[in-house]
Design a protein around this motif. Sequence first.
Motif, PDB file in Angstrom:
ATOM      1  N   GLU A 116       1.730 -19.832   4.750  1.00  0.00           N
ATOM      2  CA  GLU A 116       3.185 -19.827   4.641  1.00  0.00           C
ATOM      3  C   GLU A 116       3.547 -20.208   3.215  1.00  0.00           C
ATOM      4  N   LYS A 117       4.552 -19.550   2.629  1.00  0.00           N
ATOM      5  CA  LYS A 117       5.055 -20.060   1.354  1.00  0.00           C
ATOM      6  C   LYS A 117       6.519 -19.735   1.202  1.00  0.00           C
ATOM      7  N   GLY A 118       7.207 -20.581   0.464  1.00  0.00           N
ATOM      8  CA  GLY A 118       8.634 -20.345   0.296  1.00  0.00           C
ATOM      9  C   GLY A 118       9.339 -21.595  -0.170  1.00  0.00           C
ATOM     10  N   GLU A 119      10.636 -21.645   0.120  1.00  0.00           N
ATOM     11  CA  GLU A 119      11.474 -22.750  -0.325  1.00  0.00           C
ATOM     12  C   GLU A 119      11.054 -24.016   0.452  1.00  0.00           C
ATOM     13  N   PRO A 120      10.756 -25.111  -0.244  1.00  0.00           N
ATOM     14  CA  PRO A 120      10.190 -26.285   0.435  1.00  0.00           C
ATOM     15  C   PRO A 120      11.064 -26.816   1.570  1.00  0.00           C
ATOM     16  N   GLY A 121      12.375 -26.959   1.316  1.00  0.00           N
ATOM     17  CA  GLY A 121      13.276 -27.511   2.320  1.00  0.00           C
ATOM     18  C   GLY A 121      13.169 -26.732   3.615  1.00  0.00           C
ATOM     19  N   GLN A 122      13.174 -25.424   3.451  1.00  0.00           N
ATOM     20  CA  GLN A 122      13.156 -24.545   4.614  1.00  0.00           C
ATOM     21  C   GLN A 122      11.856 -24.688   5.420  1.00  0.00           C
ATOM     22  N   ILE A 123      10.714 -24.724   4.692  1.00  0.00           N
ATOM     23  CA  ILE A 123       9.435 -24.831   5.396  1.00  0.00           C
ATOM     24  C   ILE A 123       9.306 -26.181   6.087  1.00  0.00           C
ATOM     25  N   LEU A 124       9.746 -27.232   5.391  1.00  0.00           N
ATOM     26  CA  LEU A 124       9.597 -28.560   5.977  1.00  0.00           C
ATOM     27  C   LEU A 124      10.518 -28.721   7.189  1.00  0.00           C
ATOM     28  N   GLN A 125      11.714 -28.112   7.110  1.00  0.00           N
ATOM     29  CA  GLN A 125      12.657 -28.209   8.231  1.00  0.00           C
ATOM     30  C   GLN A 125      12.246 -27.299   9.382  1.00  0.00           C
ATOM     31  N   ASP A 126      11.869 -26.076   9.004  1.00  0.00           N
ATOM     32  CA  ASP A 126      11.700 -25.066  10.046  1.00  0.00           C
ATOM     33  C   ASP A 126      10.453 -24.226   9.778  1.00  0.00           C
ATOM     34  N   PRO A 127       9.294 -24.840   9.966  1.00  0.00           N
ATOM     35  CA  PRO A 127       8.065 -24.086   9.698  1.00  0.00           C
ATOM     36  C   PRO A 127       7.918 -22.905  10.658  1.00  0.00           C
ATOM     37  N   GLN A 128       7.443 -21.783  10.122  1.00  0.00           N
ATOM     38  CA  GLN A 128       7.344 -20.568  10.942  1.00  0.00           C
ATOM     39  C   GLN A 128       6.013 -20.496  11.674  1.00  0.00           C
ATOM     40  N   HIS A 129       4.995 -21.073  11.041  1.00  0.00           N
ATOM     41  CA  HIS A 129       3.645 -20.912  11.581  1.00  0.00           C
ATOM     42  C   HIS A 129       3.269 -22.124  12.423  1.00  0.00           C
ATOM     43  N   ASP A 130       2.599 -21.870  13.494  1.00  0.00           N
ATOM     44  CA  ASP A 130       2.234 -22.969  14.388  1.00  0.00           C
ATOM     45  C   ASP A 130       1.317 -23.985  13.697  1.00  0.00           C
TER      46      ASP A 130
END
Lengths: 257, 218
Positions: A231-245
């Motif tokens: 997964e990669k992208g905007e940190p806030g978004q990944i930390l709040q709402d990770p896409q990968h299990d």
Amino acid sequence: MIEPNIRTGTPVVRVTNLAKAYGSNVVLRDVSLTVPEGSVTAMIGPSGAGKSTVLRCMNLLEQPDSGEIEIDGHRINAGRKPNPKNLAALRRSAGMVFQHFNLFPHMTVLRNISLPQERVLGRSRDEANEKSMELLKRMGLAEKADQYPSRCSGGQQQRIAIARALALGPRVMLFDEPTSALDPEVGVEVLEVMKELASTGMTMVVVTHEMAFAGNVADELVVMADGGIIEKGEPGQILQDPQHDRTRRFLRAVLER
Amino acid sequence: MNNLVDVAIQYGPTLFDGLKVSLSLTLLSLAFGLPLGLVFAFGVTAHNRTFRYLSVFFVEVGRGAPALVLLQLMYYGLPNADITLSSMASACLALTWTTAAYSAELIRGGIQSVPPGEVEGSHALGMSYRDCLRFVVIPQGLRIALPSLMGFAVLLFQATSLAYSVAVPELMSQAYSIGSSTFQYLPVFIIAGLLYAAISIPATWLSVYAERMLSRHL
């Protein structure tokens, strides 16, 4: 005035289709990554995911089996034996900071920072010392110049290591778990220096377990597991709402401890 | 006791000349042997096959064969191959070989104990392999090896007494010839032994002191 969009800045680091295995043990599978100028990329993930290996492949401390690495226009193809001149140029463009500092214990702090400038950039001793002192002052360590590294705390040694790398004027700084060997309290002073560095527009790639740093300072977050980027992208978004299990499990483990 | 003093007064100068020969033989063997040992230290792990095999040959033979055998080989053996060396030159050659072989192993041990992280650090800074050896690996490796090298130098100094067998006029051979012409073996060998100790013991202290000085940064 329009804020320059760092996401579209010219890439300083470009890693393409990196792969590496030790026998049947695959450590990296097809990793591609671009780091735009002036951005901070944080790499997180469980241990053994291959984060440090990617970082160490970037300046060829680790030889990948296949793929291509380009830093500041110096390109190295993993399949072939790198041309020493090109390798030296690539390494000169990338400053590296290690978990265990890797200072030279038999040299004073000042010599640690000045010697590489003299040998790699051909600066005179006076020029090199002047640059070293300037950086030591910036790190708040001017009074340590004539001490040996063993007389400095871990946090101080790591800041000295950062100064040593910065003295060569790198285009990108690579940090390999820079605070993992430090007490949490001491780690803070290193993180402060890194934040300051990021605010001056230094391009940085940081392998870290410091989630607050990854969330607040990084422009891009890369999550790795099992030798690949999941997964990669905007940190806030990944930390709040990770896409990968797998990301979710990892974040739960580090954030809820 | 009187006898001892008489012998010391009468033959002191001759024994002292012998001591000077022993010392110069030691210093010459160290001067040639240590740099060679540094080369072999890298040679035994080198990628280049010729270099590696040559280094292993010299190190293994130099450590495997007794110094006395090497001495006799150089002095009595080489003339058979039409190479005739003076007694001093052949002794010097043999002890240089011994020194190179032993010091190669001591230096290699020192070099291998330099943490690999520091080598990586210098590579990451873009320093060349040569600079890394010159500024990071060799200074620290030698520093680690120094106490044992100094200990070896003391042993070498004592081993120069073997050179009496190839007619080098060093301390042992002077003592022996004084003894055989005067039959005052006991006092003359006591004095010779004291002269060896007078150099060896302070040299051992020196190595302890050097070790302390060199680890100041730790």
